[in-house]
Write an enzyme that holds these catalytic residues in place. Structure first.
Site, PDB file in Angstrom:
ATOM      1  N   CYS A  70     -32.308 160.523 126.743  1.00  0.00           N
ATOM      2  CA  CYS A  70     -32.373 161.651 125.797  1.00  0.00           C
ATOM      3  C   CYS A  70     -31.407 162.780 126.122  1.00  0.00           C
ATOM      4  O   CYS A  70     -31.278 163.713 125.334  1.00  0.00           O
ATOM      5  CB  CYS A  70     -33.799 162.190 125.707  1.00  0.00           C
ATOM      6  SG  CYS A  70     -34.362 163.109 127.181  1.00  0.00           S
TER       7      CYS A  70
ATOM      8  N   ARG B  30     -41.488 156.036 126.214  1.00  0.00           N
ATOM      9  CA  ARG B  30     -42.949 156.038 126.147  1.00  0.00           C
ATOM     10  C   ARG B  30     -43.497 157.324 126.755  1.00  0.00           C
ATOM     11  O   ARG B  30     -43.076 157.763 127.816  1.00  0.00           O
ATOM     12  CB  ARG B  30     -43.492 154.816 126.905  1.00  0.00           C
ATOM     13  CG  ARG B  30     -45.015 154.665 126.830  1.00  0.00           C
ATOM     14  CD  ARG B  30     -45.406 153.265 127.302  1.00  0.00           C
ATOM     15  NE  ARG B  30     -45.039 153.055 128.701  1.00  0.00           N
ATOM     16  CZ  ARG B  30     -45.845 153.313 129.726  1.00  0.00           C
ATOM     17  NH1 ARG B  30     -47.048 153.800 129.507  1.00  0.00           N
ATOM     18  NH2 ARG B  30     -45.452 153.081 130.961  1.00  0.00           N
TER      19      ARG B  30
ATOM     20  N   THR C  73     -41.276 158.892 137.734  1.00  0.00           N
ATOM     21  CA  THR C  73     -39.902 158.402 137.580  1.00  0.00           C
ATOM     22  C   THR C  73     -38.871 159.320 138.223  1.00  0.00           C
ATOM     23  O   THR C  73     -37.732 158.913 138.442  1.00  0.00           O
ATOM     24  CB  THR C  73     -39.546 158.261 136.086  1.00  0.00           C
ATOM     25  OG1 THR C  73     -39.625 159.554 135.455  1.00  0.00           O
ATOM     26  CG2 THR C  73     -40.495 157.284 135.392  1.00  0.00           C
TER      27      THR C  73
ATOM     28  N   CYS D 202     -37.957 163.142 123.672  1.00  0.00           N
ATOM     29  CA  CYS D 202     -37.437 161.898 124.251  1.00  0.00           C
ATOM     30  C   CYS D 202     -38.151 160.694 123.637  1.00  0.00           C
ATOM     31  O   CYS D 202     -39.385 160.655 123.561  1.00  0.00           O
ATOM     32  CB  CYS D 202     -37.638 161.905 125.769  1.00  0.00           C
ATOM     33  SG  CYS D 202     -36.955 160.436 126.578  1.00  0.00           S
TER      34      CYS D 202
ATOM     35  N   CYS E 258     -36.951 165.282 130.901  1.00  0.00           N
ATOM     36  CA  CYS E 258     -36.568 164.925 129.538  1.00  0.00           C
ATOM     37  C   CYS E 258     -36.732 166.115 128.615  1.00  0.00           C
ATOM     38  O   CYS E 258     -37.406 167.088 128.923  1.00  0.00           O
ATOM     39  CB  CYS E 258     -37.451 163.787 129.001  1.00  0.00           C
ATOM     40  SG  CYS E 258     -37.461 162.290 130.008  1.00  0.00           S
TER      41      CYS E 258
ATOM     42  N   ASP F  58     -26.554 199.009 101.994  1.00  0.00           N
ATOM     43  CA  ASP F  58     -25.392 198.149 101.783  1.00  0.00           C
ATOM     44  C   ASP F  58     -25.232 197.831 100.293  1.00  0.00           C
ATOM     45  O   ASP F  58     -26.176 197.392  99.627  1.00  0.00           O
ATOM     46  CB  ASP F  58     -25.560 196.856 102.584  1.00  0.00           C
ATOM     47  CG  ASP F  58     -24.346 195.954 102.461  1.00  0.00           C
ATOM     48  OD1 ASP F  58     -23.331 196.245 103.114  1.00  0.00           O
ATOM     49  OD2 ASP F  58     -24.428 194.972 101.701  1.00  0.00           O
TER      50      ASP F  58
END
Length: 508
Positions: free
Chosen positions: A76, A49, A38, A46, A42, A451
């Site tokens: 995403c 799929r 693609t 995400c 991501c 402290d």
């Protein structure tokens, strides 16, 4: 985080893929997934799929994915994640560089300025960042500018030229080209998906943090320690002035508990800036204050079983170590607070602010001054400061060291070196140096055994007839809390915090 590390050579593909397949939100901001088929990258969680294992590669930074030719997923928004918690845990050169890049140092001072702050040559620094994060300083700064630009485009009514310069771009053309390349969309197309709107010099954003987030406890701490004129707080909110590279500003944070563990939460933040070029710096400093990159799941997993700290962790999951918007301010306030009560320190610091701080006009009642800068306090006469003479000399001496650059608290310095330099100054002891490391340098593993607040908290939690013996045993065994002793410390202090004030800003 367990089985995934951010070091590029050790980013295990199979472990990363398991995190992606389970959509594990804990790894958002730790690594990024690029999908060959693609051309997008991501975050691990995400919702799309899950791609086939053979089609993905894993990158230790968004900039590395962009440099490899991938564009950001529109579903995403992989750049809108908290940073890696490893940057504060390991405090490597890469992590320190990322903090400075996020503050806009490359935009303001170039790669040479970044390298100089870190003590390296530009070439060697570029090699280190490429090995650790998969991208050099220019690519990392470019990725940060793109993310800031997207947020401004989608959430404000600022003109595109204002967005470009607020995000740190040198020109509108560079801004347009980068946005198109990173998001596969023009600025106009991105604006079509925006949410809220603001205008003028006011910018409203949502700052990403990991959950759970004990926002109420963070607010209690900030409200208890606020300095009149510089900070105000009310029920559910905190605001303060900001001394930024190009001028003054203010930020208001809306803080609430967010318990949806493992998800990315968002803290609403409203910035009013004298110069929009300070947007990047203002956002990063607000994120520091929130301890936004903390991994609360890792902290809880380590501390929840402890007999002393464990019940507090379960009662208030997601407690943060409050950071700082200015390291010099934090150190100077720490010296003022030596051996006095918090209420007394607030009063004294407020008087110093009124006398030496720079007045500013704001829209927030009660915010009237910037905290005095180190150079100003370095010129003060210790005899005129509202504190014992020895502490006054320590304050002026620290201010002089900060102003001269002998001590640097910009999150880019080596922690051990800073501690050595602080301890070499008159009037600065281990408690002060370690508290500064925790608040100013985001050190996650600081403990303050001497402290008084720690001892009071442990005494209140102790069971049995001999509370002092129980306190001594707990302090002796505090090494069991490593590497999260700073968070254990905050859990102890949280038992001492008073309620958040009502919506009445404190008068200066």
């Amino acid at each position: 985080m367990g089985f995934v590390t951010t070091t590029r050579e050790r980013l295990d593909p199979e472990s990363c893929y398991r995190a992606v397949a389970s959509r594990d939100r804990r790894f958002d901001g730790v690594f990024w997934t690029a999908v060959r088929t693609t051309g997008i990258y991501c975050r691990p969680s995400c919702p799309a799929r899950t791609p086939a294992y053979g089609n993905v590669t894993f990158h230790p930074s968004a900039a590395a994915a962009q440099a490899a030719g991938y564009r950001a997923c529109k579903r995403c928004l992989p750049d809108a994640t908290p940073g890696s918690p490893d940057w504060d845990v390991a405090a490597t050169v890469a992590g320190r560089a990322m903090r400075l890049i996020a503050d806009g140092v490359v935009d303001r001072e170039g790669v040479e300025g970044l390298a100089r702050r870190l003590g390296y040559t530009p070439r060697h620094l570029s090699r280190l960042l490429l090995a650790e994060l998969g991208a050099g300083p220019l690519a990392l700064a470019r990725a940060r500018r793109a993310q800031t630009a997207r947020v401004l485009i989608e959430t404000t009514d600022l003109g595109y030229a204002d967005v470009a310069f607020a995000a740190g771009f040198a020109s509108v053309r560079q801004f347009n080209d980068t946005v198109r390349e990173v998001y596969a969309a023009s600025p106009t197309q991105l604006r079509g998906r925006r949410g809220g709107r603001t205008g003028g010099g006011t910018v409203t954003m949502r700052l990403a943090v990991r959950t759970p987030l004990a926002g109420r406890a963070l607010l209690e701490f900030l409200a208890f320690h606020l300095v009149p004129g510089v900070e105000v707080a009310g029920d559910g909110w905190y605001a303060r002035t900001l001394d930024l590279p190009h001028g003054p500003g203010t930020v208001r944070l809306d803080l609430a508990d967010q318990h949806d563990a493992g998800r990315t939460a968002f803290v609403p933040a409203t910035f009013t800036l004298h110069d929009l070029r300070d947007t990047t710096a203002a956002v990063e400093r607000a994120r520091r204050l929130l301890d936004a990159d903390c991994d609360p799941a890792a902290v809880a997993a380590h501390l929840a079983g402890d007999p002393v700290i464990g019940p507090l962790v379960r009662l208030r999951p997601g407690l943060r170590v409050p950071g700082q918007v200015d390291g010099d301010e934090t150190a100077l306030r720490t010296v003022v607070g030596q051996q006095v009560s918090v209420v007394g320190a607030r009063t004294v610091t407020g008087r110093i602010v009124a006398e030496h701080g720079r007045p500013v006009v704001t829209d927030v009642p009660g915010l009237t001054h910037l905290f005095p800068d180190a150079a100003t306090l370095a010129e003060a006469d210790p005899a005129t400061l509202p504190m014992p003479r020895a502490r006054g000399r320590a304050l002026v001496g620290l201010a002089a060291a900060l102003a001269a650059g002998d001590v640097v608290l910009d999150r880019g310095a080596d922690r051990d070196d800073v501690r050595r330099r602080l301890l070499a100054l008159p009037g600065i002891g281990p408690w002060t140096a370690d508290y500064v490391a925790m608040r100013a340098l985001a050190h996650p593993d600081v403990f303050l055994p001497t402290d008084i607040g720690v001892r009071n908290a442990l005494r209140g939690l102790a069971h049995g007839p001999d509370h002092d013996a129980a306190v001594a045993r707990t302090i002796a065994g505090a090494d069991a809390w490593r590497p999260w002793r700073s968070y254990a410390l905050m859990y102890l202090w949280s038992t001492l915090m008073p309620p958040v004030p009502a919506d009445r800003p404190e008068e200066s």
